[in-house]
Scaffold this active site. Structure first.
Site, PDB file in Angstrom:
ATOM      1  CG  ASP A  91      23.508  62.410  51.015  1.00  0.00           C
ATOM      2  OD1 ASP A  91      22.397  61.842  51.082  1.00  0.00           O
ATOM      3  OD2 ASP A  91      24.075  62.885  52.013  1.00  0.00           O
ATOM      4  CB  SER A  92      24.866  57.513  48.229  1.00  0.00           C
ATOM      5  OG  SER A  92      25.885  57.560  49.226  1.00  0.00           O
ATOM      6  N   GLY A  93      23.508  58.466  51.127  1.00  0.00           N
ATOM      7  CA  GLY A  93      23.332  57.967  52.487  1.00  0.00           C
ATOM      8  C   GLY A  93      24.610  57.359  53.041  1.00  0.00           C
ATOM      9  N   GLY A  94      25.561  57.080  52.152  1.00  0.00           N
ATOM     10  CA  GLY A  94      26.797  56.409  52.583  1.00  0.00           C
ATOM     11  C   GLY A  94      27.543  57.176  53.664  1.00  0.00           C
ATOM     12  CG  PHE A  95      29.543  61.512  54.802  1.00  0.00           C
ATOM     13  CD1 PHE A  95      30.911  61.320  54.973  1.00  0.00           C
ATOM     14  CD2 PHE A  95      28.916  62.504  55.544  1.00  0.00           C
ATOM     15  CE1 PHE A  95      31.633  62.101  55.865  1.00  0.00           C
ATOM     16  CE2 PHE A  95      29.635  63.288  56.439  1.00  0.00           C
ATOM     17  CZ  PHE A  95      30.990  63.086  56.590  1.00  0.00           C
ATOM     18  CG  ASP A 145      29.686  56.933  48.722  1.00  0.00           C
ATOM     19  OD1 ASP A 145      28.469  56.969  48.973  1.00  0.00           O
ATOM     20  OD2 ASP A 145      30.488  57.777  49.144  1.00  0.00           O
ATOM     21  CD  GLN A 202      34.710  57.125  48.727  1.00  0.00           C
ATOM     22  OE1 GLN A 202      35.810  57.319  49.218  1.00  0.00           O
ATOM     23  NE2 GLN A 202      33.600  57.641  49.228  1.00  0.00           N
ATOM     24  CG  ASP A 257      27.124  69.166  49.587  1.00  0.00           C
ATOM     25  OD1 ASP A 257      26.846  69.031  50.798  1.00  0.00           O
ATOM     26  OD2 ASP A 257      27.838  68.350  48.964  1.00  0.00           O
ATOM     27  CB  CYS A 295      26.734  91.578  52.052  1.00  0.00           C
ATOM     28  SG  CYS A 295      25.436  90.331  51.877  1.00  0.00           S
ATOM     29  CB  CYS A 297      21.998  89.391  51.982  1.00  0.00           C
ATOM     30  SG  CYS A 297      22.429  89.614  53.726  1.00  0.00           S
ATOM     31  CB  CYS A 300      24.016  93.134  54.746  1.00  0.00           C
ATOM     32  SG  CYS A 300      25.135  91.841  55.374  1.00  0.00           S
ATOM     33  CG  HIS A 326      25.591  87.564  55.940  1.00  0.00           C
ATOM     34  ND1 HIS A 326      25.761  88.536  54.973  1.00  0.00           N
ATOM     35  CD2 HIS A 326      26.836  87.090  56.221  1.00  0.00           C
ATOM     36  CE1 HIS A 326      27.048  88.660  54.702  1.00  0.00           C
ATOM     37  NE2 HIS A 326      27.723  87.798  55.447  1.00  0.00           N
TER      38      HIS A 326
END
Lengths: 358, 358
Positions: A91-95, A145, A202, A257, A295, A297, A300, A326
């Site tokens: 990511d951009s680091g902005g958040f 952003d 945005q 994500d 499931c 996995c 499970c 899981h």
């Protein structure tokens, strides 16, 4: 370089596609586990491979502060550093600057903030964000952003959107001039040999501003992404619950994500085909069944709800790992089911099944 | 039932042997990872299998308090509860009662103590310890002992030893009458079909009292163990550093357990063929080599010291797991090397190499 993306099938607005990165193909719609500081929390990389995750996300803000992008570059980039040969998006680091940094100040140049770790002062600009993401060796780099607060009023949202658009231009200029500097270009023979830049839409909660932002972002970084809609992958950041990711995919979102499956797992919340389950609940104390009977996995397949509950109640470190495995399996399986349904041309069954679990 | 134990080779005082339990064979000298509350901290059971651990230890005190031995029995025993088909040894609870319990009071009947978890009052007697260990379904049950403090004076040590001997007799009587009640006797077709009882040698730090205790423990539980020395496995509890476990094996000890590899791993201390390594040390920040160049574990095969250091400094949950896996691999590899050297008839090289790392 634009991100090579091929749409292979459609079902209504939903698309089945494939993104080609220098570190392998990513089938879409894709859910990306979050590997904040170079580790999907608690999960070893061989387990991520077993789970068939094709791409994970790294957080630029966190990796910049610790261990530092220069260190990661000097060790061959994030792929090599964390021993992960598949795709990485940063990511951009902005958040994080806005949500974790202290005393954040925004100017036309960029954002000054104090580290949440040690209080030191830092400046993130569009150029700096690109420099860091390129040093990390990201396959998919996000434009820098300004992150508008959820409650922002219209005028504030417009100002923020305008700034993000100017920053997108600066991001693109720096990115184009430096993208060949990713640490792995020197060593990898793969195609494509550079990362790709992705724009960010945005505009707060106002639909028309979001639309305008989308259109104008397209203009700004046209050479990189040409047009946001239709033929380019669309990425909604930071979502969501299982029924939400199915809905977004149905709307035509290609990438998502979220820390939810990992963070919830560490807090004992399991996502299952029967809905959400708080594993510490006393009613699971003698439950010999798997977390999710549907499931397949490895958790499970092997452990009972009674054991998972015991591990969580006893604060055993294994609890976080098993719950996380899981939950990631459930999210990645959900996206596999979505892709299968799109290929078959009908998402309606999956949509109504997932909404019933909301 | 006595513990089937066969000595296959000797080198000086060291012995290579094999203990047959209802859940598989254990090659000795053996190091047993500690799975305090039904989990070797941080490590999934499939990784323990990959590490080729044939036996792990469970703590009676911890499992009695949480999740409770009756719950574990009702779910088929500890093997089934934690999904571990190989051998399990349980301690008597004595050591933890004295080291963790509050307001401990010893009488001829047993020990009253308050739980370190919630302050509730409990009584452990030899009979109760047997009942709990049988309910857990342990393969190797330890007799209930009073645990003498390290600094105990001679008279105190003698009194404690006498008590432990009386408790050993009571342990054996209860054990013999109830050993068929282990939860897995009803379901398993394996041989032997009951657990085995092991005596405990007490006597503080006085060698002659330890000797007397050993001799008299032998008399007490003769039918179960006949004679402690020579033809029965000898187990030293709670040791030790890698060079110590090699030395004990050379002296003729057959079984050892210790939280050191797991606890040290969670605190960033790695055991290697080059000695101990504090992974948080800044000198590892750019070190691209594996934790131990001579180790073939999955952690050393994949991750660098730089990455392990980063995970530890960033307090990532994966740090504890990877460090623990390496440390357990190092301990189990050390015991494999010891067994190999005994088979070849010469432990001297291994002894001097390990002492140089002390």
């Amino acid at each position: 370089m634009t991100l090579p993306f091929k749409i292979e099938a459609q079902a209504g607005t939903a698309r089945l596609g494939c993104i080609q990165t220098a570190h392998g193909a990513v089938e879409t719609p894709a859910f990306m586990p979050v590997g904040t500081v170079g580790s999907v929390k608690a999960v070893p990389q061989d387990v991520l491979e077993e789970l068939d995750a094709h791409i994970i996300l790294g957080n630029t803000y966190h990796l910049y502060l610790r261990p530092g992008h220069e260190l990661v570059r000097s060790l061959g980039g994030l792929h090599k550093f964390m021993s992960w040969d598949r795709a990485l998006l940063t990511d951009s680091g902005g958040f994080q600057v806005f949500s974790l940094g202290d005393l954040t100040k925004v100017s036309e140049e960029g954002v000054t903030f104090r580290s949440h770790l040690d209080g030191t002062s830092h400046l993130f600009t569009p150029e700096r964000s690109m420099e860091i993401q390129i040093a990390l060796g990201s396959d998919i780099v996000m434009a820098f952003d300004e992150c508008t607060e959820h409650s922002a009023e219209r005028e504030r949202s417009r100002t923020s959107m305008e700034m993000t658009l100017r920053w997108a231009r600066r991001s693109k200029e720096y990115f184009d001039a430096h993208k060949h500097e990713v640490p792995w270009t020197q060593i990898a023979g793969s195609t494509p040999a550079t990362p790709a830049l992705s724009g960010i839409v945005q505009g707060g909660m106002y639909a028309d501003l979001r639309r305008e932002s989308a259109e104008r972002t397209v203009e700004m970084i046209a050479a990189a992404l040409e047009v946001l809609p239709k033929d380019k992958p669309r990425y909604v950041m930071g979502v969501g619950y299982p029924h939400e990711i199915v809905q977004y995919a149905a709307m035509g979102v290609d990438m998502m994500d979220c820390v939810l499956p990992t963070r919830a797992g560490r807090h004992g919340l399991l996502f299952t085909s029967e809905g959400r389950m708080n594993i510490k609940n006393a009613r699971f104390a003698q439950d010999q069944g798997p977390a999710d009977p549907k499931c397949s996995c490895k958790v499970c397949a092997r452990y009972s709800r009674a054991y998972l509950r015991h591990l969580f109640v006893a604060a055993e470190p294994l609890a976080g790992l098993l719950n996380t495995i899981h939950n990631l399996a459930f999210y990645l399986d959900t996206m596999r089911a979505v892709r299968h349904a799109i290929r078959l041309g009908d998402l309606s069954g999956l949509l109504s099944a997932s909404v019933s679990l909301a």
